[in-house]
Design a protein around this motif. Structure first.
Motif, PDB file in Angstrom:
ATOM      1  N   GLU A  26       0.832  -1.208   0.000  1.00  0.00           N
ATOM      2  CA  GLU A  26       0.000   0.000   0.000  1.00  0.00           C
ATOM      3  C   GLU A  26       0.864   1.254   0.000  1.00  0.00           C
ATOM      4  N   HIS A  27       1.988   1.214   0.691  1.00  0.00           N
ATOM      5  CA  HIS A  27       2.909   2.347   0.674  1.00  0.00           C
ATOM      6  C   HIS A  27       3.458   2.559  -0.733  1.00  0.00           C
ATOM      7  N   ARG A  28       3.773   1.470  -1.419  1.00  0.00           N
ATOM      8  CA  ARG A  28       4.288   1.576  -2.786  1.00  0.00           C
ATOM      9  C   ARG A  28       3.242   2.212  -3.712  1.00  0.00           C
ATOM     10  N   LYS A  29       1.995   1.803  -3.555  1.00  0.00           N
ATOM     11  CA  LYS A  29       0.929   2.366  -4.384  1.00  0.00           C
ATOM     12  C   LYS A  29       0.798   3.868  -4.150  1.00  0.00           C
ATOM     13  N   ARG A  30       0.827   4.285  -2.893  1.00  0.00           N
ATOM     14  CA  ARG A  30       0.759   5.709  -2.568  1.00  0.00           C
ATOM     15  C   ARG A  30       1.951   6.458  -3.154  1.00  0.00           C
ATOM     16  N   LEU A  31       3.110   5.842  -3.071  1.00  0.00           N
ATOM     17  CA  LEU A  31       4.332   6.462  -3.563  1.00  0.00           C
ATOM     18  C   LEU A  31       4.244   6.792  -5.047  1.00  0.00           C
ATOM     19  N   LEU A  32       3.688   5.878  -5.819  1.00  0.00           N
ATOM     20  CA  LEU A  32       3.722   5.977  -7.278  1.00  0.00           C
ATOM     21  C   LEU A  32       2.454   6.571  -7.889  1.00  0.00           C
ATOM     22  N   ASP A  33       1.431   6.736  -7.093  1.00  0.00           N
ATOM     23  CA  ASP A  33       0.148   7.192  -7.607  1.00  0.00           C
ATOM     24  C   ASP A  33       0.269   8.536  -8.326  1.00  0.00           C
ATOM     25  N   GLY A  34      -0.234   8.586  -9.547  1.00  0.00           N
ATOM     26  CA  GLY A  34      -0.273   9.829 -10.305  1.00  0.00           C
ATOM     27  C   GLY A  34       0.990  10.178 -11.068  1.00  0.00           C
ATOM     28  N   LEU A  35       2.025   9.362 -10.969  1.00  0.00           N
ATOM     29  CA  LEU A  35       3.229   9.638 -11.750  1.00  0.00           C
ATOM     30  C   LEU A  35       2.925   9.580 -13.239  1.00  0.00           C
ATOM     31  N   ARG A  36       3.650  10.427 -14.000  1.00  0.00           N
ATOM     32  CA  ARG A  36       3.457  10.460 -15.446  1.00  0.00           C
ATOM     33  C   ARG A  36       4.802  10.677 -16.139  1.00  0.00           C
ATOM     34  N   GLY A  37       4.849  10.288 -17.411  1.00  0.00           N
ATOM     35  CA  GLY A  37       6.018  10.562 -18.228  1.00  0.00           C
ATOM     36  C   GLY A  37       7.157   9.583 -17.989  1.00  0.00           C
ATOM     37  N   ARG A  38       8.354  10.050 -18.241  1.00  0.00           N
ATOM     38  CA  ARG A  38       9.558   9.235 -18.102  1.00  0.00           C
ATOM     39  C   ARG A  38      10.053   9.321 -16.661  1.00  0.00           C
ATOM     40  N   VAL A  39      10.321   8.171 -16.060  1.00  0.00           N
ATOM     41  CA  VAL A  39      10.645   8.099 -14.635  1.00  0.00           C
ATOM     42  C   VAL A  39      11.968   7.377 -14.432  1.00  0.00           C
ATOM     43  N   LEU A  40      12.731   7.848 -13.468  1.00  0.00           N
ATOM     44  CA  LEU A  40      13.930   7.163 -13.004  1.00  0.00           C
ATOM     45  C   LEU A  40      13.644   6.595 -11.626  1.00  0.00           C
ATOM     46  N   GLU A  41      13.925   5.314 -11.427  1.00  0.00           N
ATOM     47  CA  GLU A  41      13.876   4.729 -10.089  1.00  0.00           C
ATOM     48  C   GLU A  41      15.303   4.427  -9.650  1.00  0.00           C
ATOM     49  N   ALA A  51       5.264  -3.345 -10.372  1.00  0.00           N
ATOM     50  CA  ALA A  51       3.861  -3.707 -10.608  1.00  0.00           C
ATOM     51  C   ALA A  51       2.900  -2.568 -10.310  1.00  0.00           C
ATOM     52  N   TYR A  52       3.385  -1.525  -9.634  1.00  0.00           N
ATOM     53  CA  TYR A  52       2.498  -0.453  -9.169  1.00  0.00           C
ATOM     54  C   TYR A  52       2.639   0.843  -9.959  1.00  0.00           C
ATOM     55  N   TYR A  53       3.467   0.860 -10.991  1.00  0.00           N
ATOM     56  CA  TYR A  53       3.571   2.078 -11.800  1.00  0.00           C
ATOM     57  C   TYR A  53       2.268   2.294 -12.571  1.00  0.00           C
ATOM     58  N   PRO A  54       1.723   3.505 -12.527  1.00  0.00           N
ATOM     59  CA  PRO A  54       0.447   3.770 -13.208  1.00  0.00           C
ATOM     60  C   PRO A  54       0.614   3.894 -14.714  1.00  0.00           C
ATOM     61  N   ALA A  55      -0.487   3.848 -15.415  1.00  0.00           N
ATOM     62  CA  ALA A  55      -0.472   3.845 -16.873  1.00  0.00           C
ATOM     63  C   ALA A  55       0.063   5.141 -17.453  1.00  0.00           C
ATOM     64  N   GLY A  56       0.028   6.223 -16.700  1.00  0.00           N
ATOM     65  CA  GLY A  56       0.547   7.492 -17.197  1.00  0.00           C
ATOM     66  C   GLY A  56       2.053   7.542 -17.339  1.00  0.00           C
ATOM     67  N   VAL A  57       2.750   6.565 -16.781  1.00  0.00           N
ATOM     68  CA  VAL A  57       4.205   6.483 -16.924  1.00  0.00           C
ATOM     69  C   VAL A  57       4.534   5.867 -18.272  1.00  0.00           C
ATOM     70  N   THR A  58       5.323   6.569 -19.067  1.00  0.00           N
ATOM     71  CA  THR A  58       5.648   6.085 -20.409  1.00  0.00           C
ATOM     72  C   THR A  58       6.845   5.144 -20.422  1.00  0.00           C
ATOM     73  N   SER A  59       7.786   5.334 -19.481  1.00  0.00           N
ATOM     74  CA  SER A  59       8.939   4.436 -19.383  1.00  0.00           C
ATOM     75  C   SER A  59       9.635   4.655 -18.048  1.00  0.00           C
ATOM     76  N   VAL A  60      10.328   3.612 -17.587  1.00  0.00           N
ATOM     77  CA  VAL A  60      11.074   3.667 -16.335  1.00  0.00           C
ATOM     78  C   VAL A  60      12.499   3.204 -16.590  1.00  0.00           C
ATOM     79  N   VAL A  61      13.460   3.999 -16.143  1.00  0.00           N
ATOM     80  CA  VAL A  61      14.855   3.561 -16.068  1.00  0.00           C
ATOM     81  C   VAL A  61      15.104   3.208 -14.611  1.00  0.00           C
ATOM     82  N   ALA A  62      15.399   1.942 -14.346  1.00  0.00           N
ATOM     83  CA  ALA A  62      15.555   1.454 -12.975  1.00  0.00           C
ATOM     84  C   ALA A  62      17.023   1.130 -12.716  1.00  0.00           C
TER      85      ALA A  62
END
Length: 211
Positions: A26-41, A51-62
């Motif tokens: 649940e903390h992870r979901k709150r953390l990522l909620d509403g993120l959009r665009g290109r993201v760095l983790e 598994a919790y990245y929202p659909a508004g995220v276009t790509s993640v560099v982890a």
């Protein structure tokens, strides 16, 4: 470039699903909620956030420097709902250009970086002005408490050695502010066992006028 902590990595990978079931998911979901665009983790571990990245995220560099966890993260990336690229790099030398990403995520990693100021300066560099840092970290207890004293003792002795470089007595919110970010949301709560039970979860912006 890799940072091998083979025993800790295996213990973490085994314990992480149990912690998720106890409330961390649940903390992870709150953390990522509403993120959009290109993201760095930064410090993706075994990919527990993917598994919790929202659909508004276009790509993640982890970014994950620990070899065992990086392999686990690579497997988790295949099951993610958004494109995730797992790379071998460290927080103090991120493989991105200036202002390249719309958001940055740190999840239980700023406790383990060798120098928070250096890592946060790199995060500030790669985040676009107006972009958002999402953070979920365990932090120092309230000053003067028994847990505060225990954390100081743990950090000064063996804790970091057997926990993959982790430090339990860091004022991470202050470090984020000192790096030039503006904290816009901050929740403090207790989760998990001592001495790493005080947690913060929040958001911080890189100011539009930053240079």
């Amino acid at each position: 470039m890799g940072q091998s902590h083979p025993v800790f990595a295996r213990v973490y990978a085994r314990a992480r699903p149990q912690l998720d079931a106890q409330g961390m998911a649940e903390h992870r979901k709150r953390l990522l909620d509403g993120l959009r665009g290109r993201v760095l983790e930064v410090g993706a571990g075994d990919g527990g956030n993917f598994a919790y990245y929202p659909a508004g995220v276009t790509s993640v560099v982890a970014v994950e420097p620990e070899p065992y966890l990086r392999v686990k993260a690579g497997s988790a990336a295949y099951a993610a709902h958004v494109p995730v690229e797992v790379v071998n790099a460290t927080a103090d030398s991120l493989p991105l250009t200036d202002a390249e990403v719309d958001g940055v995520v740190t999840s239980l990693v700023l406790c383990s970086v060798p120098d928070q100021a250096v890592a946060l300066a790199e995060i500030f560099r790669v985040l676009r002005p107006g972009g958002e840092l999402r953070f979920y970290e365990h932090v120092a207890a309230a000053p003067g408490t028994g847990l505060d004293r225990f954390q100081r003792f743990a950090d000064a002795t063996v804790w970091s050695w057997f926990s993959g470089g982790c430090h339990v007595h860091r004022d991470t919110a202050a470090a984020i502010t000192a790096a030039g970010f503006t904290i816009t949301d901050l929740d403090r709560f207790t989760f998990g066992p001592n001495p790493a039970s005080p947690h913060i979860l929040g958001r911080a912006a890189r100011p539009q006028s930053a240079t």
